[in-house]
Design a protein around this motif. Structure first.
Motif, PDB file in Angstrom:
ATOM      1  N   ILE A   1       0.770  -1.232   0.116  1.00 14.90           N
ATOM      2  CA  ILE A   1       0.008  -0.002  -0.157  1.00 14.90           C
ATOM      3  C   ILE A   1       0.804   1.203  -0.015  1.00 14.90           C
ATOM      4  CG2 ILE A   1      -1.868   1.212   1.028  1.00 14.90           C
ATOM      5  CD1 ILE A   1      -2.391  -1.806   0.434  1.00 14.90           C
ATOM      6  N   VAL A   2       1.031   1.907  -1.156  1.00 10.91           N
ATOM      7  CA  VAL A   2       1.579   3.153  -1.402  1.00 10.91           C
ATOM      8  C   VAL A   2       1.153   4.432  -1.395  1.00 10.91           C
ATOM      9  CG1 VAL A   2       3.630   4.098  -2.645  1.00 10.91           C
ATOM     10  CG2 VAL A   2       3.510   1.601  -2.520  1.00 10.91           C
ATOM     11  N   VAL A   3       1.149   5.376  -0.568  1.00 11.62           N
ATOM     12  CA  VAL A   3       0.553   6.613  -0.461  1.00 11.62           C
ATOM     13  C   VAL A   3       1.607   7.754  -1.090  1.00 11.62           C
ATOM     14  CG1 VAL A   3      -0.543   8.400   0.820  1.00 11.62           C
ATOM     15  CG2 VAL A   3      -0.594   5.991   1.386  1.00 11.62           C
ATOM     16  N   VAL A   4       1.227   8.440  -2.161  1.00 12.91           N
ATOM     17  CA  VAL A   4       1.880   9.431  -2.734  1.00 12.91           C
ATOM     18  C   VAL A   4       1.318  10.629  -2.476  1.00 12.91           C
ATOM     19  CG1 VAL A   4       3.314  10.058  -4.772  1.00 12.91           C
ATOM     20  CG2 VAL A   4       3.075   7.556  -4.169  1.00 12.91           C
ATOM     21  N   THR A   5       1.770  11.539  -2.000  1.00  8.92           N
ATOM     22  CA  THR A   5       1.268  12.968  -2.037  1.00  8.92           C
ATOM     23  C   THR A   5       1.789  13.838  -3.125  1.00  8.92           C
ATOM     24  OG1 THR A   5       2.773  14.016  -0.579  1.00  8.92           O
ATOM     25  CG2 THR A   5       0.896  13.058   0.616  1.00  8.92           C
ATOM     26  N   GLY A   6       0.933  14.868  -3.611  1.00  5.73           N
ATOM     27  CA  GLY A   6       1.522  15.660  -4.770  1.00  5.73           C
ATOM     28  C   GLY A   6       1.529  14.607  -5.838  1.00  5.73           C
ATOM     29  N   GLY A   7       0.637  13.591  -5.952  1.00  4.25           N
ATOM     30  CA  GLY A   7       0.759  12.280  -6.931  1.00  4.25           C
ATOM     31  C   GLY A   7      -0.028  12.508  -8.026  1.00  4.25           C
ATOM     32  N   SER A   8      -0.831  13.402  -8.379  1.00  7.15           N
ATOM     33  CA  SER A   8      -1.538  13.642  -9.607  1.00  7.15           C
ATOM     34  C   SER A   8      -0.624  14.055 -10.795  1.00  7.15           C
ATOM     35  CB  SER A   8      -2.831  14.414  -9.241  1.00  7.15           C
ATOM     36  OG  SER A   8      -2.502  15.873  -9.078  1.00  7.15           O
ATOM     37  N   ARG A   9       0.351  14.773 -10.673  1.00  8.24           N
ATOM     38  CA  ARG A   9       1.119  15.481 -11.712  1.00  8.24           C
ATOM     39  C   ARG A   9       2.530  15.341 -11.389  1.00  8.24           C
ATOM     40  NH1 ARG A   9      -0.282  21.754 -11.244  1.00  8.24           N
ATOM     41  NH2 ARG A   9       0.606  22.149  -9.103  1.00  8.24           N
ATOM     42  N   GLY A  10       3.545  15.736 -12.367  1.00  6.58           N
ATOM     43  CA  GLY A  10       5.056  15.950 -12.223  1.00  6.58           C
ATOM     44  C   GLY A  10       5.731  14.546 -11.533  1.00  6.58           C
ATOM     45  N   LEU A  11       6.381  14.831 -10.695  1.00  3.03           N
ATOM     46  CA  LEU A  11       7.456  13.863 -10.194  1.00  3.03           C
ATOM     47  C   LEU A  11       6.190  12.676  -9.350  1.00  3.03           C
ATOM     48  CD1 LEU A  11      10.198  15.634  -8.401  1.00  3.03           C
ATOM     49  CD2 LEU A  11      10.315  14.846 -10.780  1.00  3.03           C
ATOM     50  N   GLY A  12       5.390  13.206  -8.734  1.00  2.00           N
ATOM     51  CA  GLY A  12       4.549  12.324  -8.032  1.00  2.00           C
ATOM     52  C   GLY A  12       3.741  11.282  -9.217  1.00  2.00           C
TER      53      GLY A  12
ATOM     54  N   GLU B   1       4.733  -2.102 -10.751  1.00  2.00           N
ATOM     55  CA  GLU B   1       5.441  -3.126 -10.075  1.00  2.00           C
ATOM     56  C   GLU B   1       4.231  -4.044  -8.934  1.00  2.00           C
ATOM     57  OE1 GLU B   1       9.008  -4.043  -9.495  1.00  2.00           O
ATOM     58  OE2 GLU B   1       8.758  -2.713 -11.273  1.00  2.00           O
ATOM     59  N   GLY B   2       2.813  -3.565  -9.347  1.00  2.39           N
ATOM     60  CA  GLY B   2       1.914  -4.157  -8.492  1.00  2.39           C
ATOM     61  C   GLY B   2       1.328  -3.818  -7.295  1.00  2.39           C
ATOM     62  N   ASP B   3       1.836  -2.719  -6.865  1.00  3.63           N
ATOM     63  CA  ASP B   3       1.290  -2.044  -5.813  1.00  3.63           C
ATOM     64  C   ASP B   3       0.135  -1.124  -5.786  1.00  3.63           C
ATOM     65  OD1 ASP B   3       3.763  -2.932  -4.197  1.00  3.63           O
ATOM     66  OD2 ASP B   3       5.033  -1.207  -5.262  1.00  3.63           O
ATOM     67  N   HIS B   4      -0.680  -1.117  -4.653  1.00  3.75           N
ATOM     68  CA  HIS B   4      -1.863  -0.688  -4.531  1.00  3.75           C
ATOM     69  C   HIS B   4      -1.566   0.868  -4.214  1.00  3.75           C
ATOM     70  CE1 HIS B   4      -3.546  -4.465  -5.119  1.00  3.75           C
ATOM     71  NE2 HIS B   4      -3.113  -4.972  -3.767  1.00  3.75           N
ATOM     72  N   VAL B   5      -2.108   1.763  -5.045  1.00  3.94           N
ATOM     73  CA  VAL B   5      -1.428   3.269  -4.722  1.00  3.94           C
ATOM     74  C   VAL B   5      -2.646   4.257  -4.597  1.00  3.94           C
ATOM     75  CG1 VAL B   5      -0.569   5.170  -5.785  1.00  3.94           C
ATOM     76  CG2 VAL B   5       0.306   2.713  -6.568  1.00  3.94           C
ATOM     77  N   VAL B   6      -2.305   4.967  -3.351  1.00  2.42           N
ATOM     78  CA  VAL B   6      -2.887   6.123  -3.005  1.00  2.42           C
ATOM     79  C   VAL B   6      -2.743   7.409  -3.553  1.00  2.42           C
ATOM     80  CG1 VAL B   6      -4.355   7.470  -1.056  1.00  2.42           C
ATOM     81  CG2 VAL B   6      -4.014   5.067  -0.960  1.00  2.42           C
ATOM     82  N   VAL B   7      -3.152   8.028  -4.476  1.00  2.00           N
ATOM     83  CA  VAL B   7      -2.963   9.170  -5.170  1.00  2.00           C
ATOM     84  C   VAL B   7      -3.301  10.454  -4.244  1.00  2.00           C
ATOM     85  CG1 VAL B   7      -2.758  10.554  -7.229  1.00  2.00           C
ATOM     86  CG2 VAL B   7      -2.929   8.144  -7.434  1.00  2.00           C
ATOM     87  N   ALA B   8      -2.905  11.187  -3.651  1.00  2.00           N
ATOM     88  CA  ALA B   8      -3.322  12.368  -3.013  1.00  2.00           C
ATOM     89  C   ALA B   8      -2.545  13.678  -3.671  1.00  2.00           C
ATOM     90  CB  ALA B   8      -2.812  12.036  -1.515  1.00  2.00           C
ATOM     91  N   SER B   9      -3.693  14.627  -3.736  1.00  2.00           N
ATOM     92  CA  SER B   9      -3.241  16.036  -3.913  1.00  2.00           C
ATOM     93  C   SER B   9      -4.318  16.901  -3.515  1.00  2.00           C
ATOM     94  CB  SER B   9      -2.962  16.172  -5.376  1.00  2.00           C
ATOM     95  OG  SER B   9      -3.751  16.259  -6.403  1.00  2.00           O
TER      96      SER B   9
END
Length: 249
Positions: A5-16, A26-34
């Protein structure tokens, strides 16, 4: 090690966004937060469709302590655990001069670049400690070691984030590793706003590799720190900047 379970802030654009694609691939479940929920939902849907993972969007203004809590509470309720937190959200607004920096702007920059990552890391770290542990990766900037007149509040926040990274690595060890990636200029919406003269000067004169980085080029360092290959690495700051910043020995 898929299925994290991977949480990425600023995840909707750019580096995120590049990070979200990597982890989903890689098969990870991702929480895209911004801040913009619609953009998060759109990317999450695309990740689910392309990679078959459980990706979900969440609207979160990292500068808000309460919204940081809401994000962690949501992830815990939805997935029970967090394996990887990427504190990537950041901001560095331009200002006319140092004397014209308003209290509101200063507080906003500190909030997004320091207060929010601190709160998220603490909440996520506590949750990780109740499970199998895992990793927190803070995205910093070479401004932390090479501050300029045009980014001083941002640079101060990122320098403090290095201190937070070191302190939390001691607080949450041995089960949770906390590291940082110190990023240089990358080809995102931030550098897209630069004029051509600034881009050429930066790439040609200031960066030994002679170019601005591509978003996917930060992914390797982030993936390393988030994964099992970095099992003996914590409290570290890895510089990924094309050689731009000089760090005293």
């Amino acid at each position: 090690m898929p299925g994290r379970i991977v949480v990425v802030t600023g995840g909707s654009r750019g580096l995120g966004k590049a990070m979200c694609h990597h982890f989903a691939a890689e098969g990870d479940h991702v929480v895209v937060a911004s801040r913009k929920r619609e953009a998060c939902d759109k990317l999450a849907a695309a990740l689910t469709k392309e990679y078959g993972v459980d990706a979900v969007g969440f609207g979160c203004h990292v500068g808000s302590w309460a919204q940081c809590d809401e994000l962690i509470d949501f992830v815990e309720e939805r997935f029970v655990r967090i394996d990887v937190l990427i504190n990537n959200a950041g901001m560095s607004p331009l200002y006319p001069s140092l004397g014209e920096i308003s209290e509101e702007l200063f507080d906003k920059v500190i909030g997004v670049n320091l207060r929010g990552p601190f709160r998220l890391a603490v909440r996520a770290g506590e949750l990780m400690q109740r499970g199998q542990g895992r990793a927190i990766v803070n995205i910093s900037s070479i401004a932390a070691v090479q501050p300029q007149p045009y980014d001083l509040p941002y640079a101060a926040a990122k320098a403090a984030l290095h201190t937070v990274t070191s302190g939390l690595s001691r607080s949450f060890g041995p089960t949770v590793r906390v590291n940082a990636v110190m990023a240089g200029p990358f080809d995102t919406d931030v550098t897209a706003a630069w004029n051509e003269q600034t881009r050429q000067k930066t790439a040609g004169e200031l960066i030994p590799l002679g170019r601005i980085g591509k978003p996917e080029e930060i992914v390797g360092a982030v993936a390393y720190l988030a994964g099992p290959s970095a099992s003996y690495t914590t409290g570290a700051v890895i510089k990924v900047d094309g050689g731009m910043a000089s760090i005293p020995a």
